[in-house]
Scaffold this active site. Structure first.
Site, PDB file in Angstrom:
ATOM      1  N   ASP A 239      -1.351 -10.194  -7.685  1.00  0.00           N
ATOM      2  CA  ASP A 239      -1.950  -9.103  -8.430  1.00  0.00           C
ATOM      3  C   ASP A 239      -1.665  -9.383  -9.909  1.00  0.00           C
ATOM      4  OD1 ASP A 239      -3.214  -6.825  -9.275  1.00  0.00           O
ATOM      5  OD2 ASP A 239      -2.242  -5.492  -7.848  1.00  0.00           O
TER       6      ASP A 239
HETATM    7  C1  BGC Z   1      -4.994  -4.123  -9.681  1.00  0.00           C
HETATM    8  C2  BGC Z   1      -5.874  -5.025  -8.830  1.00  0.00           C
HETATM    9  C3  BGC Z   1      -6.964  -5.611  -9.676  1.00  0.00           C
HETATM   10  C4  BGC Z   1      -6.337  -6.385 -10.817  1.00  0.00           C
HETATM   11  C5  BGC Z   1      -7.348  -7.024 -11.748  1.00  0.00           C
HETATM   12  C6  BGC Z   1      -4.504  -4.849 -10.919  1.00  0.00           C
HETATM   13  O1  BGC Z   1      -3.857  -3.962 -11.775  1.00  0.00           O
HETATM   14  O2  BGC Z   1      -3.890  -3.677  -8.915  1.00  0.00           O
HETATM   15  O3  BGC Z   1      -6.422  -4.289  -7.758  1.00  0.00           O
HETATM   16  O4  BGC Z   1      -7.788  -6.437  -8.885  1.00  0.00           O
HETATM   17  O5  BGC Z   1      -5.555  -5.488 -11.593  1.00  0.00           O
HETATM   18  O6  BGC Z   1      -7.997  -6.058 -12.491  1.00  0.00           O
END
Ligand code: BGC
Length: 778
Positions: A239
């Protein structure tokens, strides 16, 4: 699969050419959204792009490394996972996935970041709108359906957030303390089913720790379970910003870290290999997984190349035509399918339910959400929609005339505050009451304001806002024919207000075409067929994790164990507002001829369940047949019932269809905490076929031959264990023959050596115990 691999992209050859520095560079993003390119003599690794997801494409217009949620290219905003989950319709969700895949490909993406398969542990989780269900079978099957659709278009999905990321509070540090059986049966099971049902190109590890170890550096999670046990061979991406120790991450099986760290972590990986603390073969494994992803991205590469050719001013803009009008219609269909009709009580002297609305005369619309729909949630999933249909627009379109409307309340955000700049809450309410008193039937659009729920934080209550409840009270004083339509991403309580509303539709956050989908249901163009993918509790205090969410001091304990959602309420036979699986429609169904047949044994056991569904009403509609399994007698605590299969059956009036569901041994098994594997314990199981966890049409008992789980006795085995052991049961009965029931209950819990030392059982000395242990091993 319908995509072409990059011509002559030879993964092993490329890997062999790369220097350590180049390999390490491929393990971190080059900016916020790209895997870096390598372009030099003999080596050409193109850069590929990942972007959010999950219910629409969020490809930012600005180039490169921005963290902000800046403006993105227009894309269809499909219903959020909360609504898609309530469709229980894998075919429809696959069609949505295909549309997402087409839009992703047109925008030059290699990976769309979604879907989310985290279990809805608690309705307060701010991101529940991005998750599908409280149940792993439903969540896993729908996630697989979406992934299959996306990947059929030559674009990879990223199943997220792996794992135990079931809250937003402290999500980047908190340790979810969960026993392994609960992980395996609930939280990992959702991912496992999705992985096995769709083979996602990538999986995104979560921010949090699980039992003390960050997911991003958890070898048990990312390698032992995910790859060795589940057989998955895709690429793990972190993530965004989830990596704490990059070197430990490489060793654990985290292939790609996102976003860029400006070379900081690349240098750490290089240094670790050079000083011998990280084996270069582990780097190679991760690079191979990254290169494999790159090699799959031919279609996206072609699109990206076209984009680059089109010139800098439009770089990143869609190049392949997408039929956005068709996708808007699909979003409308999905919005209708994901809305759940919770109530439709008879009203008035004719005792006729309010829905569908009988005719347009006399209908008034109240509630700002009818004009300013709340159709998606905030955070990384926020899509820039291609168009928006409000319910007011859709009503006007359907009925060819403007309908009386009053906003009733103001939202802090959105254009409506400009439209009614001076309106006080009282003035708004008075205006709405005036319209309602002149109307025959009132449709009131209520819900959660955007600030109430979002990625990044959790709620601390699950009630509708007080001003909306006050409005409903006032409307109910002047009109008893009230239909409430709810827009919210996660569950709200209904007990304090639903007596005012004979009809209630839970529409969730239903995407850019939600207004149209809801009006299709209200006017009867479509019969509601959504079913709850999560239990709606009577009170927040009733939810299983009530006292243990979101934890404290860096830790959240999943003390409720496997008893999540309906597993908790059904164990206690506790009241719920609306049960898991529940949803009304405008027609009627019967479920007959239910049969369940077991064959095979242990890990090869199978159960075939058949039933006939008939539409006995006068409208087209769909029933969702739900199969629950229970194991009333087991050495471990088991839920009363667990969903193990489902089938959505769309039928014309009078039509019948036979449904067959084949269940494998996992439908019967539990995760054995000490054997550390799935186990089928023999005996009687219940197979329940119904339309919710509380509405069972037929219960059938089946006998299943289980595994021999008896382990050899030891000196510390109890008399109860000795008596239950197949080899020594008769000896136990003989030894205990003289005991009354009270004594027997007591000695059953005593270890054999203690009984012997106390001289409590005549004939049970140390020598006899040794003999009995020997016998149990034979
Ligand atoms: C979120 C993800 C997301 C990623 C990219 C993170 O903060 O938890 O779900 O895909 O950011 O935006």
């Amino acid at each position: 699969m319908a995509h072409s691999a990059l011509p002559a992209f030879d993964i092993e050859h490329t890997l062999a050419q790369l220097t350590l520095e180049e390999k390490a560079s491929l393990l971190s993003g080059s900016d916020f959204w790209h895997i870096p390119a390598i372009d030099r003599d003999g080596v050409h690794v193109p850069s590929v792009m990942l972007a959010d997801g999950p219910h629409g494409v969020r490809k930012q217009k600005a180039a490169g490394g921005e963290a902000a949620l800046s403006e993105s290219w227009p894309a269809t905003c499909f219903p959020t996972a909360a609504a898609l989950g309530s469709t229980w319709d894998t075919d429809l969700v696959t069609r949505v996935g295909k549309a997402l895949g087409r839009e992703s490909r047109a925008l030059g993406l290699t990976v769309l970041l979604g879907p989310g398969a985290n279990i809805k542990r608690d309705p307060r989780c701010g991101r529940n709108f991005e998750y599908l269900s409280e149940d792993p079978v439903l969540s896993g099957d729908l996630a697989a359906a979406l992934i299959n659709g996306i990947q059929s278009q030559g674009v990879g999905a990223s199943l997220k957030h792996f794992a135990a990321n079931n809250q937003e509070s402290d999500r980047m540090r908190v340790s979810a303390e969960v026993d392994e059986r609960t992980l395996r049966e609930i939280y990992l099971a959702s991912f496992e089913r999705a992985v096995k049902g769709s083979n996602p190109w990538t999986i995104m590890c979560s921010y949090n720790k699980i039992n003390g170890t960050y997911s991003s550096q958890n070898r048990w999670l990312l390698t032992d379970v995910l790859r060795d046990q589940w057989g998955w061979d895709g690429m793990v991406v972190s993530d965004w910003g989830a990596t704490r120790d990059r070197v430990a991450g490489v060793a654990a099986g985290l292939d790609l870290e996102m976003p860029s760290t400006g070379g900081r972590t690349t240098a750490l990986v290089i240094e670790a290999v050079q000083n011998g603390t990280l084996d270069e073969t582990l780097v190679d494994i991760a690079v191979r997984n990254v290169l494999t992803l790159v090699s799959k991205s031919g279609a996206a590469q072609d699109a990206a190349k076209d984009t680059a050719d089109a010139g800098a001013s439009t770089a990143g803009a869609p190049t392949t035509p997408v039929d956005h009008a068709a996708h808007h219609l699909l979003a409308r269909e999905a919005a209708a399918a994901g809305a759940v009709l919770l109530r439709n009580e008879p009203v008035g002297p004719d005792a006729i339910p309010l829905l569908p609305l009988k005719d347009r005369d006399g209908v008034a619309i109240i509630g700002e959400f009818a004009r300013t729909p709340r159709y998606q949630g905030a955070g990384s999933s926020q899509v820039n929609p291609t168009e928006i249909t409000s319910a007011l627009d859709a009503f006007a379109d359907a009925w060819g005339t403007a309908i009386p409307f009053a906003p009733g309340f103001a939202l802090a955000e959105g254009p409506q505050t400009d439209a009614t700049p001076d309106a006080t809450p009282d003035a708004l309410r008075d205006e709405a009451v005036a319209i309602a008193s002149a109307a025959h039937t009132v449709v009131v659009f209520l819900g959660l304001p955007a600030a109430a729920e979002s990625e990044g934080y959790d709620r601390d209550h699950i009630s509708l806002p007080a001003d909306q409840l006050a409005l409903l009270d006032a409307l109910a004083m002047v009109n008893e024919r009230i239909v409430v339509v709810l827009s919210n991403g996660s569950a709200v309580t209904l007990s304090e207000w639903q007596h005012h509303a004979p009809a209630v539709i839970e529409a969730w956050l239903s995407g850019q075409a939600g207004g149209g989908g809801i009006v299709d249901l209200l006017t009867g163009v479509t019969s509601p067929s959504g079913r709850l993918a999560e239990t709606l509790p009577v009170r927040l205090e009733d939810v299983p994790s009530f006292g243990a969410f979101p934890g404290e001091l860096g830790t959240v304990r999943y003390g409720e164990g496997i008893f999540v959602g309906y597993r908790h309420y059904d164990l206690r036979d506790a009241p719920v507002a609306y049960p898991f699986g529940f949803g009304l429609t405008y027609t009627t169904f019967t479920i007959d001829d239910v049969e369940a047949v077991a064959k095979g044994s242990g890990a090869d056991a199978q159960v075939t369940v058949t039933a006939t569904v008939t539409n006995t009403g006068h409208r087209k509609g769909a029933e969702v047949v739900q199969v629950y399994i229970g194991d009333p007698e087991s050495v471990v605590a088991r839920p009363v019932r667990e969903l193990k299969g489902f089938a959505r059956v769309a039928l014309e009036p009078g039509e019948s269809r036979a449904v067959t569901l084949e269940l494998d041994s996992r439908a019967l098994a539990y995760w054995h905490p000490t054997l550390e594997r799935w186990t089928v314990e023999g005996g009687t199981f219940t197979v329940e076929v119904g339309t919710s966890s509380r509405d069972i049409a037929a219960t059938i008992s089946i006998e299943v031959e289980g595994e021999d789980l008896s382990s050899p006795l030891s000196e510390l085995s109890t008399m109860g264990e000795l008596r239950a052991h197949p080899a020594t049961g008769a000896d136990g009965e003989r030894l205990c023959a003289g005991l009354d029931a009270t004594m027997l209950s007591m000695v059953d819990d005593f270890p054999l050596v203690v009984l012997s030392d106390f001289g409590m059982i005549p004939g049970l000395g140390r020598e006899e115990i040794a003999e009995l242990i020997k016998k149990s091993k034979a």
